[in-house]
Write a protein that holds these residues in place. Structure first.
Motif, PDB file in Angstrom:
ATOM      1  N   GLU A 235       0.836  -1.189   0.000  1.00  0.00           N
ATOM      2  CA  GLU A 235       0.000   0.000   0.000  1.00  0.00           C
ATOM      3  C   GLU A 235       0.879   1.250   0.000  1.00  0.00           C
ATOM      4  O   GLU A 235       1.273   1.741   1.054  1.00  0.00           O
ATOM      5  N   ILE A 236       1.170   1.763  -1.182  1.00  0.00           N
ATOM      6  CA  ILE A 236       2.157   2.838  -1.303  1.00  0.00           C
ATOM      7  C   ILE A 236       1.603   4.073  -2.014  1.00  0.00           C
ATOM      8  O   ILE A 236       2.370   4.947  -2.420  1.00  0.00           O
ATOM      9  N   ASP A 237       0.284   4.191  -2.138  1.00  0.00           N
ATOM     10  CA  ASP A 237      -0.295   5.323  -2.872  1.00  0.00           C
ATOM     11  C   ASP A 237      -0.008   6.667  -2.216  1.00  0.00           C
ATOM     12  O   ASP A 237       0.007   7.697  -2.886  1.00  0.00           O
ATOM     13  N   ILE A 238       0.208   6.670  -0.898  1.00  0.00           N
ATOM     14  CA  ILE A 238       0.456   7.929  -0.203  1.00  0.00           C
ATOM     15  C   ILE A 238       1.688   8.630  -0.766  1.00  0.00           C
ATOM     16  O   ILE A 238       1.802   9.855  -0.714  1.00  0.00           O
ATOM     17  N   GLN A 239       2.613   7.872  -1.331  1.00  0.00           N
ATOM     18  CA  GLN A 239       3.822   8.460  -1.914  1.00  0.00           C
ATOM     19  C   GLN A 239       3.476   9.442  -3.029  1.00  0.00           C
ATOM     20  O   GLN A 239       4.193  10.429  -3.244  1.00  0.00           O
ATOM     21  N   GLN A 240       2.386   9.184  -3.743  1.00  0.00           N
ATOM     22  CA  GLN A 240       2.003  10.034  -4.861  1.00  0.00           C
ATOM     23  C   GLN A 240       1.287  11.301  -4.423  1.00  0.00           C
ATOM     24  O   GLN A 240       1.143  12.236  -5.205  1.00  0.00           O
ATOM     25  N   MET A 241       0.848  11.349  -3.167  1.00  0.00           N
ATOM     26  CA  MET A 241       0.051  12.488  -2.694  1.00  0.00           C
ATOM     27  C   MET A 241       0.822  13.426  -1.800  1.00  0.00           C
ATOM     28  O   MET A 241       0.638  14.637  -1.843  1.00  0.00           O
ATOM     29  N   GLY A 242       1.677  12.894  -0.956  1.00  0.00           N
ATOM     30  CA  GLY A 242       2.288  13.693   0.081  1.00  0.00           C
ATOM     31  C   GLY A 242       3.545  14.429  -0.357  1.00  0.00           C
ATOM     32  O   GLY A 242       4.281  13.969  -1.219  1.00  0.00           O
ATOM     33  N   HIS A 243       3.773  15.592   0.247  1.00  0.00           N
ATOM     34  CA  HIS A 243       5.045  16.275   0.082  1.00  0.00           C
ATOM     35  C   HIS A 243       6.140  15.547   0.852  1.00  0.00           C
ATOM     36  O   HIS A 243       7.313  15.580   0.477  1.00  0.00           O
ATOM     37  N   HIS A 244       5.745  14.899   1.956  1.00  0.00           N
ATOM     38  CA  HIS A 244       6.691  14.128   2.762  1.00  0.00           C
ATOM     39  C   HIS A 244       5.931  12.957   3.359  1.00  0.00           C
ATOM     40  O   HIS A 244       4.802  13.120   3.837  1.00  0.00           O
ATOM     41  N   THR A 245       6.543  11.781   3.349  1.00  0.00           N
ATOM     42  CA  THR A 245       5.886  10.580   3.852  1.00  0.00           C
ATOM     43  C   THR A 245       6.717   9.956   4.960  1.00  0.00           C
ATOM     44  O   THR A 245       7.923   9.740   4.802  1.00  0.00           O
ATOM     45  N   PHE A 246       6.065   9.685   6.090  1.00  0.00           N
ATOM     46  CA  PHE A 246       6.700   8.999   7.210  1.00  0.00           C
ATOM     47  C   PHE A 246       6.196   7.558   7.271  1.00  0.00           C
ATOM     48  O   PHE A 246       4.991   7.311   7.136  1.00  0.00           O
ATOM     49  N   LEU A 247       7.106   6.626   7.485  1.00  0.00           N
ATOM     50  CA  LEU A 247       6.732   5.252   7.786  1.00  0.00           C
ATOM     51  C   LEU A 247       6.875   5.062   9.284  1.00  0.00           C
ATOM     52  O   LEU A 247       7.977   5.191   9.840  1.00  0.00           O
ATOM     53  N   VAL A 248       5.759   4.805   9.968  1.00  0.00           N
ATOM     54  CA  VAL A 248       5.750   4.640  11.417  1.00  0.00           C
ATOM     55  C   VAL A 248       5.888   3.160  11.740  1.00  0.00           C
ATOM     56  O   VAL A 248       5.131   2.323  11.244  1.00  0.00           O
ATOM     57  N   MET A 249       6.872   2.851  12.582  1.00  0.00           N
ATOM     58  CA  MET A 249       7.161   1.463  12.952  1.00  0.00           C
ATOM     59  C   MET A 249       7.181   1.357  14.468  1.00  0.00           C
ATOM     60  O   MET A 249       7.274   2.357  15.173  1.00  0.00           O
ATOM     61  N   GLN A 250       7.088   0.148  14.958  1.00  0.00           N
ATOM     62  CA  GLN A 250       7.232  -0.077  16.387  1.00  0.00           C
ATOM     63  C   GLN A 250       8.466  -0.933  16.634  1.00  0.00           C
ATOM     64  O   GLN A 250       8.925  -1.641  15.727  1.00  0.00           O
ATOM     65  N   PRO A 251       9.049  -0.866  17.832  1.00  0.00           N
ATOM     66  CA  PRO A 251      10.255  -1.640  18.107  1.00  0.00           C
ATOM     67  C   PRO A 251      10.077  -3.124  17.818  1.00  0.00           C
ATOM     68  O   PRO A 251       9.006  -3.699  18.029  1.00  0.00           O
ATOM     69  N   LEU A 252      11.150  -3.702  17.272  1.00  0.00           N
ATOM     70  CA  LEU A 252      11.176  -5.129  16.927  1.00  0.00           C
ATOM     71  C   LEU A 252      10.077  -5.488  15.939  1.00  0.00           C
ATOM     72  O   LEU A 252       9.434  -6.533  16.052  1.00  0.00           O
ATOM     73  N   ALA A 253       9.861  -4.611  14.956  1.00  0.00           N
ATOM     74  CA  ALA A 253       8.835  -4.859  13.946  1.00  0.00           C
ATOM     75  C   ALA A 253       9.269  -5.905  12.932  1.00  0.00           C
ATOM     76  O   ALA A 253       8.487  -6.324  12.095  1.00  0.00           O
ATOM     77  N   GLY A 254      10.524  -6.325  12.974  1.00  0.00           N
ATOM     78  CA  GLY A 254      11.008  -7.346  12.051  1.00  0.00           C
ATOM     79  C   GLY A 254      12.527  -7.320  11.987  1.00  0.00           C
ATOM     80  O   GLY A 254      13.164  -6.370  12.433  1.00  0.00           O
ATOM     81  N   ASP A 255      13.103  -8.389  11.448  1.00  0.00           N
ATOM     82  CA  ASP A 255      14.552  -8.406  11.287  1.00  0.00           C
ATOM     83  C   ASP A 255      14.924  -7.818   9.935  1.00  0.00           C
ATOM     84  O   ASP A 255      14.086  -7.315   9.197  1.00  0.00           O
ATOM     85  N   GLN A 256      16.214  -7.898   9.576  1.00  0.00           N
ATOM     86  CA  GLN A 256      16.681  -7.286   8.343  1.00  0.00           C
ATOM     87  C   GLN A 256      15.976  -7.850   7.116  1.00  0.00           C
ATOM     88  O   GLN A 256      15.626  -7.122   6.191  1.00  0.00           O
ATOM     89  N   ILE A 257      15.759  -9.153   7.098  1.00  0.00           N
ATOM     90  CA  ILE A 257      15.128  -9.788   5.932  1.00  0.00           C
ATOM     91  C   ILE A 257      13.685  -9.326   5.812  1.00  0.00           C
ATOM     92  O   ILE A 257      13.192  -9.039   4.715  1.00  0.00           O
ATOM     93  N   GLN A 258      12.990  -9.248   6.949  1.00  0.00           N
ATOM     94  CA  GLN A 258      11.599  -8.801   6.923  1.00  0.00           C
ATOM     95  C   GLN A 258      11.506  -7.372   6.415  1.00  0.00           C
ATOM     96  O   GLN A 258      10.638  -7.025   5.618  1.00  0.00           O
TER      97      GLN A 258
END
Length: 252
Positions: free
Chosen positions: A169-192
């Motif tokens: 789900e990446i449509d916000i990239q086309q709309m926003g002047h700046h896009t933040f990806l909000v994550m929580q601690p330990l959301a995944g390892d490097q491969i994830q």
């Protein structure tokens, strides 16, 4: 087909005047019109945009997108950020569009994100609008785009909170002047991290819920490693959690 602009009714002119003063009923009426998908609404939307473009008073608000997985804390983060910005600067105004998922069974949506937006001060400079995803893919909807079109004329900042996303789900990239990806601690390892197509679209990353410093630092180093492997940052760049903001990574 090109539409010719028609003069606005006195009612619409009054609504625009009230919306410039951030009167919420007038703003809501105009946003509802722009969200309306009926063909007959297209002409009136066009007339309003032409009218606004012809006037000297316009804000041309900055669009900032917040995306991330469910439970990452997007709603609470936006609420606290809005409070802080409004308290810090008495001249700015903020509109928030929050997209909630719609049920695949009933088609309904809770639209509950507004419960986290509790303001007692500066509420007149904040407008909040919940939208249902209507089962549309991409994290935002057509209604989000159309609502943003009109809100940009009345507010300095438009915060768009996408529906809780997965990997596409990446449509916000086309709309926003700046896009933040909000994550929580330990959301995944490097491969994830590397598997997620969403990792390639944000301008900045926010690791949220960093109350526990050790978990926050571990998450930061895993994210930085994934970004290096994906060649999204320099391979020889040093990792320093204390100066993470220099790499557009924020721990909050």
């Amino acid at each position: 087909m090109t539409l010719d602009a028609r003069p606005l009714s006195e009612l619409r002119k009054q609504q625009i005047s009230d919306a410039r003063q951030h009167k919420k009923l007038a703003v809501a009426k105009l946003v509802s019109l722009f969200e309306n998908r009926l063909k007959e609404s297209a002409q009136e939307r066009h007339d309003i945009i032409c009218h606004l473009n012809a006037t000297a008073e316009r804000r041309d608000g900055c669009i900032i997108g917040f995306t991330g997985t469910p439970g990452a804390g997007k709603s609470t983060l936006i609420a606290e950020l809005s409070k802080a910005m409004l308290a810090h600067n008495p001249d700015i105004s903020i509109a928030v569009l929050a997209v909630d998922p719609s049920s695949h069974i009933s088609g309904g949506s809770i639209l509950g994100d507004r419960t986290r937006m509790r303001l007692t001060e500066n509420a007149d400079r904040l407008y909040f609008r919940s939208q249902a995803s209507n089962l549309e893919l991409g994290g935002i909807t057509q209604a989000t785009y159309h609502a943003t079109r009109i809100l940009r004329y009345f507010y300095d900042f438009i915060f768009i909170e996408t529906v809780g996303i997965g990997q596409n789900e990446i449509d916000i990239q086309q709309m926003g002047h700046h896009t933040f990806l909000v994550m929580q601690p330990l959301a995944g390892d490097q491969i994830q991290f590397m598997k997620c197509g969403i990792m390639e679209i944000p301008d900045s990353f926010i690791i949220n819920k960093c109350d526990e410093e050790k978990l926050a630092r571990n998450s930061y180093y895993m994210l930085r490693t994934a970004l290096k492997q994906a060649r999204l940052v320099e391979l020889n760049a040093s990792d320093n959690a204390a100066e993470a903001h220099k790499d557009h990574i924020f721990l909050v």
